[in-house]
Write a protein that holds these residues in place. Sequence first.
Motif, PDB file in Angstrom:
ATOM      1  N   ARG A 247       0.715  -1.140   0.105  1.00 21.93           N
ATOM      2  CA  ARG A 247       0.008   0.244  -0.028  1.00 21.93           C
ATOM      3  C   ARG A 247       0.754   1.221  -0.075  1.00 21.93           C
ATOM      4  O   ARG A 247       0.408   2.390   0.092  1.00 21.93           O
ATOM      5  N   VAL A 248       2.113   1.039  -0.047  1.00 22.18           N
ATOM      6  CA  VAL A 248       3.117   2.262  -0.036  1.00 22.18           C
ATOM      7  C   VAL A 248       3.783   2.538  -1.289  1.00 22.18           C
ATOM      8  O   VAL A 248       4.461   1.213  -1.685  1.00 22.18           O
ATOM      9  N   THR A 249       4.017   3.253  -1.924  1.00 24.16           N
ATOM     10  CA  THR A 249       4.783   3.466  -3.284  1.00 24.16           C
ATOM     11  C   THR A 249       6.109   3.391  -3.063  1.00 24.16           C
ATOM     12  O   THR A 249       6.405   3.749  -1.816  1.00 24.16           O
ATOM     13  N   SER A 250       6.794   2.973  -4.098  1.00 24.88           N
ATOM     14  CA  SER A 250       8.409   2.662  -3.760  1.00 24.88           C
ATOM     15  C   SER A 250       9.074   4.222  -3.481  1.00 24.88           C
ATOM     16  O   SER A 250      10.192   3.919  -2.670  1.00 24.88           O
ATOM     17  N   SER A 251       8.530   5.301  -4.009  1.00 28.42           N
ATOM     18  CA  SER A 251       9.147   6.451  -3.365  1.00 28.42           C
ATOM     19  C   SER A 251       9.084   6.696  -2.047  1.00 28.42           C
ATOM     20  O   SER A 251       9.869   7.361  -1.449  1.00 28.42           O
ATOM     21  N   VAL A 252       7.913   6.560  -1.426  1.00 25.91           N
ATOM     22  CA  VAL A 252       7.676   6.831   0.011  1.00 25.91           C
ATOM     23  C   VAL A 252       8.253   5.645   0.763  1.00 25.91           C
ATOM     24  O   VAL A 252       8.535   5.929   1.825  1.00 25.91           O
ATOM     25  N   SER A 253       8.494   4.526   0.020  1.00 22.01           N
ATOM     26  CA  SER A 253       8.942   3.365   1.078  1.00 22.01           C
ATOM     27  C   SER A 253      10.399   3.683   1.574  1.00 22.01           C
ATOM     28  O   SER A 253      10.863   3.452   2.566  1.00 22.01           O
ATOM     29  N   VAL A 254      10.877   4.451   0.690  1.00 23.25           N
ATOM     30  CA  VAL A 254      12.340   4.761   1.090  1.00 23.25           C
ATOM     31  C   VAL A 254      12.349   5.931   2.004  1.00 23.25           C
ATOM     32  O   VAL A 254      13.472   5.657   3.081  1.00 23.25           O
ATOM     33  N   TYR A 255      11.524   6.701   1.914  1.00 19.91           N
ATOM     34  CA  TYR A 255      11.361   7.363   3.122  1.00 19.91           C
ATOM     35  C   TYR A 255      11.240   6.702   4.438  1.00 19.91           C
ATOM     36  O   TYR A 255      11.461   7.048   5.579  1.00 19.91           O
ATOM     37  N   MET A 256       9.959   5.847   4.484  1.00 17.51           N
ATOM     38  CA  MET A 256       9.672   5.070   5.646  1.00 17.51           C
ATOM     39  C   MET A 256      10.863   4.205   6.122  1.00 17.51           C
ATOM     40  O   MET A 256      11.053   4.013   7.500  1.00 17.51           O
ATOM     41  N   GLN A 257      11.817   3.704   5.155  1.00 17.59           N
ATOM     42  CA  GLN A 257      12.920   3.089   5.811  1.00 17.59           C
ATOM     43  C   GLN A 257      13.882   3.917   6.352  1.00 17.59           C
ATOM     44  O   GLN A 257      14.584   3.463   7.568  1.00 17.59           O
ATOM     45  N   ASN A 258      13.855   5.024   6.033  1.00 11.31           N
ATOM     46  CA  ASN A 258      14.861   6.159   7.051  1.00 11.31           C
ATOM     47  C   ASN A 258      14.426   6.451   8.535  1.00 11.31           C
ATOM     48  O   ASN A 258      15.142   6.401   9.132  1.00 11.31           O
ATOM     49  N   VAL A 259      13.063   6.234   8.493  1.00 14.82           N
ATOM     50  CA  VAL A 259      12.435   6.388   9.788  1.00 14.82           C
ATOM     51  C   VAL A 259      12.866   5.144  10.474  1.00 14.82           C
ATOM     52  O   VAL A 259      12.929   4.926  11.858  1.00 14.82           O
ATOM     53  N   VAL A 260      12.478   3.996   9.739  1.00  9.71           N
ATOM     54  CA  VAL A 260      12.815   2.757  10.617  1.00  9.71           C
ATOM     55  C   VAL A 260      14.292   2.685  10.940  1.00  9.71           C
ATOM     56  O   VAL A 260      14.758   2.199  11.956  1.00  9.71           O
ATOM     57  N   ASP A 261      15.190   3.234  10.302  1.00 13.60           N
ATOM     58  CA  ASP A 261      16.639   3.287  10.373  1.00 13.60           C
ATOM     59  C   ASP A 261      16.720   4.294  11.940  1.00 13.60           C
ATOM     60  O   ASP A 261      17.587   3.997  12.822  1.00 13.60           O
ATOM     61  N   HIS A 262      16.104   5.193  12.049  1.00  7.31           N
ATOM     62  CA  HIS A 262      15.886   6.094  13.198  1.00  7.31           C
ATOM     63  C   HIS A 262      15.628   5.395  14.505  1.00  7.31           C
ATOM     64  O   HIS A 262      16.182   5.334  15.285  1.00  7.31           O
ATOM     65  N   VAL A 263      14.771   4.519  14.252  1.00  5.44           N
ATOM     66  CA  VAL A 263      14.072   3.854  15.274  1.00  5.44           C
ATOM     67  C   VAL A 263      15.114   2.512  15.866  1.00  5.44           C
ATOM     68  O   VAL A 263      15.412   2.645  17.104  1.00  5.44           O
ATOM     69  N   LEU A 264      15.872   2.174  14.769  1.00  9.16           N
ATOM     70  CA  LEU A 264      16.831   1.128  15.058  1.00  9.16           C
ATOM     71  C   LEU A 264      18.099   1.827  15.905  1.00  9.16           C
ATOM     72  O   LEU A 264      18.667   1.345  16.945  1.00  9.16           O
TER      73      LEU A 264
END
Length: 284
Positions: A247-264
């Motif tokens: 449900r998330v476009t590939s372009s937005v998925s990259v930004y979401m991964q960045n947020v996941v990295d912040h969480v890690l």
Amino acid sequence: MNKGANTRVIELQQNSAYDHPGLYSKIKRVTLVTNSRDCNKSFSWSDVVEILDQERNKRTKGTIWIDFQGFHSDEMIPVGEYFNIHPLTMEDCMTVDTREKYETFDDYYFIVANEIHYIEYSNVLNNVNIYLIVFPALDIVITIHSEPIQSIQEVVHKLSYEPQGCIPSPDWLVYALFDGVVDIYVKLVDQSVREAESLDGLVLLLSGVEQTELLERIGHANRQSNHLKSGLYSKREILIALRISGRVTSSVSVYMQNVVDHVLRCNQKLKLARETLGSLNSVY
């Protein structure tokens, strides 16, 4: 909606604009964020319905964000009926202590997340739930919360810097809200790390009553780190579920991964802080 049109932020009972103080006030309000030039007045829910119907008749493109603050369950019934939202979803939205989660339905997906902040005039952390109902096909996002949410204020501020002056997509709005929520955790985690380092330097220097006070600080720091760890874990699970849901476009998925990295990174810092605090208990 026409590309390049100015995004409007309209609030019940107040005039509105980017960074308007009303966005962070404690009044009951409904806010509509759209890039339609026709949306330039205060309104009620019936006005929202009229605007939505106009947008559908125009068959124009663009994401609409409707934000509800401080509404009771009875007042939200027309909203659930208009959008055909499942009764269990509406029940969750009206429940203060609903757990953080991600659920999918035929026409929408539902997210419960919480923002963390200090209770006013205290050093105690508290969670405030924010409920997101996302309709990808309709390009509509609904957010519901009981009190002001700092991350919502940040997203509205961020929108003012968007090149086209409008919400790029529903999934971008979800990303932006989580980015704001996690940014708060980043600051609090850094505070916890500094507190652990400070305590580490004091544990062998203090004696008597001062040591008792030190033990209280260690206990408080442990409780705070546990609180932060619990909140970060659930957000990581939601973000990962979103990325693999399709449900998330590939372009937005990259930004979401960045947020996941912040969480890690936050979790790694918290682990070191918790280890330091654990050793301080042993030393004490």
